[in-house]
Scaffold this motif. Structure first.
Motif, PDB file in Angstrom:
ATOM      1  N   HIS A  15     -10.542  -0.818   4.136  1.00 62.16           N
ATOM      2  CA  HIS A  15      -9.328  -0.603   3.338  1.00 62.16           C
ATOM      3  C   HIS A  15      -9.773  -0.307   1.894  1.00 62.16           C
ATOM      4  CE1 HIS A  15      -5.337  -0.793   1.891  1.00 62.16           C
ATOM      5  NE2 HIS A  15      -4.917  -1.911   2.455  1.00 62.16           N
TER       6      HIS A  15
ATOM      7  N   THR B  73       0.845  -1.192   0.000  1.00 61.85           N
ATOM      8  CA  THR B  73       0.000   0.000   0.000  1.00 61.85           C
ATOM      9  C   THR B  73       0.883   1.245   0.000  1.00 61.85           C
ATOM     10  OG1 THR B  73      -1.670  -1.235   1.208  1.00 61.85           O
ATOM     11  CG2 THR B  73      -1.917   1.148   1.172  1.00 61.85           C
TER      12      THR B  73
ATOM     13  N   ARG C 180      -4.815 -13.602   5.325  1.00 64.10           N
ATOM     14  CA  ARG C 180      -4.063 -14.135   6.466  1.00 64.10           C
ATOM     15  C   ARG C 180      -4.843 -13.871   7.752  1.00 64.10           C
ATOM     16  NH1 ARG C 180      -1.146 -10.169   9.624  1.00 64.10           N
ATOM     17  NH2 ARG C 180      -1.754  -8.209   8.680  1.00 64.10           N
TER      18      ARG C 180
ATOM     19  N   ARG D 163      -9.719  -6.086   7.217  1.00 66.50           N
ATOM     20  CA  ARG D 163     -10.375  -4.885   6.671  1.00 66.50           C
ATOM     21  C   ARG D 163     -10.569  -4.974   5.165  1.00 66.50           C
ATOM     22  NH1 ARG D 163      -5.231  -1.506   8.832  1.00 66.50           N
ATOM     23  NH2 ARG D 163      -3.632  -2.358   7.475  1.00 66.50           N
TER      24      ARG D 163
HETATM   25  C1  NCD Z   1      -3.641  -5.858   3.852  1.00 61.61           C
HETATM   26  C2  NCD Z   1      -3.842  -4.872   4.986  1.00 61.61           C
HETATM   27  O1  NCD Z   1      -2.940  -4.149   5.370  1.00 61.61           O
HETATM   28  O2  NCD Z   1      -4.974  -4.832   5.450  1.00 61.61           O
HETATM   29  N1  NCD Z   1      -2.481  -5.637   3.124  1.00 61.61           N
HETATM   30  C3  NCD Z   1      -2.474  -4.717   2.119  1.00 61.61           C
HETATM   31  O3  NCD Z   1      -2.748  -3.571   2.319  1.00 61.61           O
HETATM   32  N2  NCD Z   1      -2.225  -5.136   0.886  1.00 61.61           N
HETATM   33  C4  NCD Z   1      -3.829  -7.261   4.253  1.00 61.61           C
HETATM   34  C5  NCD Z   1      -3.102  -7.803   5.447  1.00 61.61           C
HETATM   35  O4  NCD Z   1      -2.306  -7.131   6.088  1.00 61.61           O
HETATM   36  O5  NCD Z   1      -3.351  -8.975   5.743  1.00 61.61           O
END
Ligand code: NCD
Length: 360
Positions: A133, A56, A228, A166
């Motif tokens: 998110h 991100t 995860r 999220r």
């Molecule tokens: C996710 C997050 O930060 O929510 N990762 C991301 O932004 N691509 C997923 C995660 O941390 O499992």
């Protein structure tokens, strides 16, 4: 409370036509990136990452750099005045004064909205605790659009930590707004999808079923979204340990899936997808992360060009009522107006969406 700036706190604050516009612009940028190389020249993006991030943060940063803009910010609050006890309001006020657009990730639900209340520029929610998110969802929508050719009439399987994830909350809320999508929610009972998201799916005409067996669900799916188990959201490490290996996608399970089912994952992966699955052409998670950069380019550009105001709080302030969610930003930053949307005997927190039952 109406803010003078456009913000992206929750996709639901904008019409579906606005999301579709971002996806189209993302595709256009992908086809011809050189056309956009100077679109944000002279503009500065601030990134406040109070939580770890690879994709991100870096996709936002490269997005801005590829648009010709520059970046400031921190990826570890311990190297900023947050370590001296500065509150979110003050940090946001200051950095938003230095920036043209602010991207914030925070471990607490509702933090992005709280930041937007005082920011002097547009704020983008890059993940607020276990809540939402939205920019991961834009990434997911662009992936589905490009790889499945449509955003409707899909059977979508979401597997893993549906309680604390999220990404799956935002994704369900968004995909429920396109016609004829069916959700198969695959999780251990302890990590089931929160009821406010299930109510949202129903209210928007989507359908869902809950299952515990990935083997039973996988043959039905057009897309499988693995997640995860979110270790950092557990108060008790023993509970995390007991649940972390419930679901592992391996090559054996992939044999049960349709030949055109795609596998997505917001990443990072821990153990929930066996490395051997990466070689299956249906495994799209690395490509998905690249789509994220293009859709974030589209988002930054749109936010910087928009003059739209945003309604941040529309309910009533109840100074005497605490949000029921201990992980809500209003429980940590006590100066925030405790604003709730009321419906009968239920109040919904305007920061984290937690519902509170009023006793009479
Ligand atoms: C996710 C997050 O930060 O929510 N990762 C991301 O932004 N691509 C997923 C995660 O941390 O499992």
């Amino acid at each position: 409370m109406i803010s003078d700036y456009p913000h992206l706190i929750d996709l639901a604050d904008h019409p579906v036509s606005w999301w579709n516009g971002l996806l189209e612009l993302g595709q256009e940028i992908m086809k011809n990136p050189a056309l956009y190389a100077n679109s944000c020249r002279g503009k500065i993006m601030g990134t406040l990452f109070y939580e770890p991030s690879t994709r991100t943060q870096m996709s936002f940063q490269t997005a801005m750099l590829r648009l010709g803009g520059t970046i400031i910010g921190f990826d570890n609050p311990q190297t900023s005045s947050v370590a001296k006890g500065e509150n979110l309001k003050d940090t946001t006020k200051i950095v938003s004064g230095y920036s043209d657009v602010l991207v914030i990730r925070h471990p607490t639900a509702g933090a992005a909205k709280a930041a937007a209340l005082t920011a002097d520029c547009p704020v983008i929610n890059a993940g607020d605790g276990g809540h939402l998110h939205p920019t991961q969802t834009l990434t997911d929508l662009l992936t589905l659009k490009c790889e499945k050719g449509r955003l409707s009439g899909l059977t979508l399987g979401l597997c893993g930590d549906l309680l604390n994830g999220r990404t799956v909350h935002s994704l369900c809320k968004a995909m429920a707004c396109y016609p004829d999508n069916h959700f198969i929610l695959i999780s251990a009972k302890e990590l089931a999808m929160p009821s406010y998201i299930k109510d949202y799916i129903r209210a928007h005409g989507g359908t869902f079923e809950e299952m515990t067996s990935l083997e039973d669900a996988i043959p039905k799916l057009d897309m499988l979204y693995m997640t995860r188990v979110q270790r950092e959201r557990f108060d008790d490490p023993a509970v995390y340990d007991a649940l972390k290996d419930t679901y592992v996608l391996d090559t054996k399970k992939m044999k049960l899936a349709k030949p055109d089912m795609i596998v997505m994952h917001p990443l990072p992966r821990v153990d929930e997808i066996e490395i051997a699955v990466d070689d299956d052409p249906r495994a799209l998670y690395f490509k998905q992360a690249k789509y994220g950069m293009y859709v974030r380019m589209a988002l930054i550009l749109t936010m910087l060009q928009s003059k739209k105001k945003t309604e941040l709080l529309s309910g009533a302030v109840h100074p005497g009522i605490k949000c029921a969610n201990e992980k809500c930003i209003t429980r940590k930053e006590e100066y925030l107006p405790k604003s709730f949307i009321g419906k009968g005997t239920t109040l919904t927190c305007e920061y984290c969406d937690e519902r509170l039952l009023l006793k009479h």
